[in-house]
Design a protein around this motif. Structure first.
Motif, PDB file in Angstrom:
ATOM      1  N   ARG A  37       0.845  -1.265   0.090  1.00 35.38           N
ATOM      2  CA  ARG A  37      -0.100   0.001  -0.016  1.00 35.38           C
ATOM      3  C   ARG A  37       0.763   1.145   0.007  1.00 35.38           C
ATOM      4  O   ARG A  37       1.951   1.263   0.576  1.00 35.38           O
ATOM      5  CB  ARG A  37      -0.903  -0.004   1.310  1.00 35.38           C
ATOM      6  CG  ARG A  37      -1.943  -0.817   1.004  1.00 35.38           C
ATOM      7  CD  ARG A  37      -2.874  -1.250   2.542  1.00 35.38           C
ATOM      8  NE  ARG A  37      -3.362  -2.611   2.516  1.00 35.38           N
ATOM      9  CZ  ARG A  37      -4.623  -2.654   1.878  1.00 35.38           C
ATOM     10  NH1 ARG A  37      -5.351  -1.602   1.533  1.00 35.38           N
ATOM     11  NH2 ARG A  37      -5.011  -4.098   2.234  1.00 35.38           N
ATOM     12  N   ASP A  38       0.464   2.198  -0.689  1.00 34.54           N
ATOM     13  CA  ASP A  38       0.767   3.446  -0.757  1.00 34.54           C
ATOM     14  C   ASP A  38       0.923   4.019   0.806  1.00 34.54           C
ATOM     15  O   ASP A  38      -0.136   3.958   1.552  1.00 34.54           O
ATOM     16  CB  ASP A  38       0.343   4.352  -1.778  1.00 34.54           C
ATOM     17  CG  ASP A  38       1.167   5.647  -2.314  1.00 34.54           C
ATOM     18  OD1 ASP A  38       2.412   5.387  -1.936  1.00 34.54           O
ATOM     19  OD2 ASP A  38       0.473   6.512  -2.615  1.00 34.54           O
ATOM     20  N   SER A  39       2.077   4.760   0.982  1.00 35.30           N
ATOM     21  CA  SER A  39       2.107   5.189   2.551  1.00 35.30           C
ATOM     22  C   SER A  39       1.107   6.309   2.625  1.00 35.30           C
ATOM     23  O   SER A  39       0.475   6.598   3.880  1.00 35.30           O
ATOM     24  CB  SER A  39       3.607   5.906   2.919  1.00 35.30           C
ATOM     25  OG  SER A  39       4.087   6.585   2.015  1.00 35.30           O
ATOM     26  N   GLU A  40       0.806   7.372   1.567  1.00 38.45           N
ATOM     27  CA  GLU A  40      -0.273   8.483   1.530  1.00 38.45           C
ATOM     28  C   GLU A  40      -1.424   7.927   0.592  1.00 38.45           C
ATOM     29  O   GLU A  40      -0.794   7.347  -0.563  1.00 38.45           O
ATOM     30  CB  GLU A  40       0.307   9.742   1.685  1.00 38.45           C
ATOM     31  CG  GLU A  40       1.026   9.940   0.244  1.00 38.45           C
ATOM     32  CD  GLU A  40       2.532  10.424   0.206  1.00 38.45           C
ATOM     33  OE1 GLU A  40       2.823  11.452  -0.186  1.00 38.45           O
ATOM     34  OE2 GLU A  40       3.324   9.556   1.023  1.00 38.45           O
ATOM     35  N   GLY A  41      -2.495   8.096   0.695  1.00 35.15           N
ATOM     36  CA  GLY A  41      -3.620   7.623  -0.151  1.00 35.15           C
ATOM     37  C   GLY A  41      -3.897   6.534  -0.437  1.00 35.15           C
ATOM     38  O   GLY A  41      -3.417   5.597   0.669  1.00 35.15           O
ATOM     39  N   ASP A  93      -6.129   2.327  -7.502  1.00 34.69           N
ATOM     40  CA  ASP A  93      -6.118   3.761  -6.626  1.00 34.69           C
ATOM     41  C   ASP A  93      -7.519   3.954  -6.353  1.00 34.69           C
ATOM     42  O   ASP A  93      -8.459   4.256  -7.190  1.00 34.69           O
ATOM     43  CB  ASP A  93      -5.624   4.942  -7.387  1.00 34.69           C
ATOM     44  CG  ASP A  93      -5.417   6.087  -6.354  1.00 34.69           C
ATOM     45  OD1 ASP A  93      -5.789   5.948  -5.096  1.00 34.69           O
ATOM     46  OD2 ASP A  93      -4.971   7.207  -6.727  1.00 34.69           O
TER      47      ASP A  93
END
Lengths: 149, 47, 244
Positions: free
Chosen positions: A67-71, A90
């Motif tokens: 997973r993306d750290s933000e978003g 996304d």
């Protein structure tokens, strides 16, 4: 036109419209969704063109979800045991999404070979059991029911 | 995602559909019998 | 006369059918009520949540019985339609056409509850996969049978036309049933088959009880609809006048 004939005419029209609508829906579904999704093996063999929208189906490979750290962006690998495709998505994942789960990703191939998903659906299987039973099965070394068919 | 609204909606909609299915012939039957009885009474009066 | 033939013969007689079904209906409603109370209590309070779906598994206790019944009723309509066409038994015609709105109601329930289950589980209300599409076609077939029947003035001709459509439409039933095997679908395969069940007993029992309860509903509702239909058709006949 006599009322009787008019009624008969209406009856015939109803049949034609009804059967026609049913056949249209059926053919539409058969053409487009005879294969509701294509497997990673199909993707590899058929070299689908980039930018063409299709549904990719398979299992989320174990340990592949990052997973993306933000978003909300998430990367994972969809596999059918023989071939696999990298997927980037996304958005909000369904509750059932997890490693080993059957999923269907709707989107298109990027020229560099990964799959850009616009939507991710989780496939459920035909096994229903309480959480404790699922835990016990897993401990006993049975394959998890969510491994799919 | 909370599942409660989905479960609640499923049960409420199903109950509504079944209630319609069960009640509509009962009401129609009552109305029809009433109408037939009225007609019969009317015809007997004329005779 | 042999008792069975006598029963068959009597069933074909509208006044006898009217009286007999009138006595049967309260018992069928009672069966439905008792089984539904037990089934709902077991399904909503005793049964555990599923290890994957969580609480939304409780929608299954409505969805699966409704879907089963939606197919069973159409199959019965084809059989009753066939008997009606060949032997011209009027009560059979009435039973056939009275089944249609009930079948349509259960198809609607199966589609809506399935959709409400699909949103939290799959992540979507609707997809055009083979299972969902063929069940929607079943709903259109029910509407077609009803519309065709209503297009005629003369109820006996109407019933014959509608019976024919029910018989033709029955090809959709194997398509619905086997769609999950024949094609890649989002919808999962059958949980209950000849090789056993993939549903834990704590969830299977309420499901089966609800499935039997739904059949009682169909029975009671079918008989009251058939009685109404007979009254409408025979309102000038002597047995109805004597009834009043």
């Amino acid at each position: 036109m006599t009322p009787t004939r008019k009624r008969r005419l209406i009856a015939v029209l109803v049949i034609i419209v009804g059967v026609g609508a049913a056949a249209t829906v059926a053919i539409k579904s058969l053409n487009e969704n005879m294969l509701f999704f294509v497997s990673p093996t199909d993707v590899e063999e058929q070299s689908l063109p980039a930018g063409k929208r299709f549904r990719l189906g398979g299992l989320v490979a174990g340990g592949s979800v990052t997973r993306d750290s933000e978003g909300l962006a998430v990367k994972f690998v969809v596999t059918d045991g023989l071939a696999s495709v990298d997927v980037i998505y996304d958005g909000i994942l369904p509750d059932l999404f997890r490693e080993g789960q059957g999923v269907i990703a709707i989107g298109e191939l990027h020229p560099d070979g990964h799959f850009n998903a616009a939507e991710v659906l989780a496939k459920h299987d035909e096994n229903y059991m309480p959480p404790e039973v699922a835990d016990a099965l897993e401990k006993a070394g049975h394959t998890n029911a969510s491994d799919g068919q | 995602m909370s599942h409660t609204p989905f479960i609640l909606a499923s049960y409420l909609i199903s109950a509504a559909v079944l209630l319609w299915a069960a009640l509509s012939p009962m009401f129609s039957q009552r109305a029809l019998l009433k109408q037939l009885k009225n007609r019969q009474a009317h015809m007997e009066k004329e005779q | 006369m042999n008792r069975f033939i006598l029963f068959f013969h009597n069933t074909g007689s509208p006044p006898w059918f009217y009286r007999f079904s009138g006595k049967l209906i309260p018992w069928l409603w009672l069966g439905f009520a008792v089984l539904t109370v037990i089934g709902l209590y077991m399904g909503l309070f005793l049964a555990p949540p599923d290890y994957q779906q969580g609480e939304s598994v409780r929608i299954m206790y409505l969805h699966v019985p409704a879907a089963w019944l939606s197919m069973m009723i159409f199959g019965l309509m084809a059989i009753m339609g066939f008997i009606a066409l060949v032997w011209r038994i009027r009560v059979m015609e009435v039973l056939m056409i009275s089944s249609a709105p009930i079948g349509a109601a259960f198809t609607v329930i199966a589609l809506i509850t399935g959709s409400l289950w699909g949103r939290p589980t799959w992540g979507t209300y609707w997809v055009w996969d083979a299972r969902l599409t063929s069940e929607l076609v079943l709903l259109f077939l029910y509407f077609g049978v009803i519309a065709l029947y209503n297009a005629y003035d003369e109820p006996r001709k109407a019933a014959r036309a509608a019976s024919l459509m029910a018989i033709v439409g029955v090809v959709n039933l194997p398509i619905i049933h086997y769609s999950v095997l024949w094609w890649n679908t989002l919808h999962q395969g059958s949980s209950i088959g000849t090789s056993g069940s993939g549903i834990h007993p704590s969830m299977l029992w309420p499901l089966l009880i609800m499935a039997i309860a739904s059949k009682f509903f169909y029975g009671a509702n079918l008989l009251s609809r058939a009685r109404l239909q007979l009254l409408k058709q025979d309102h000038r006949k002597r047995w109805v006048r004597e009834l009043l």
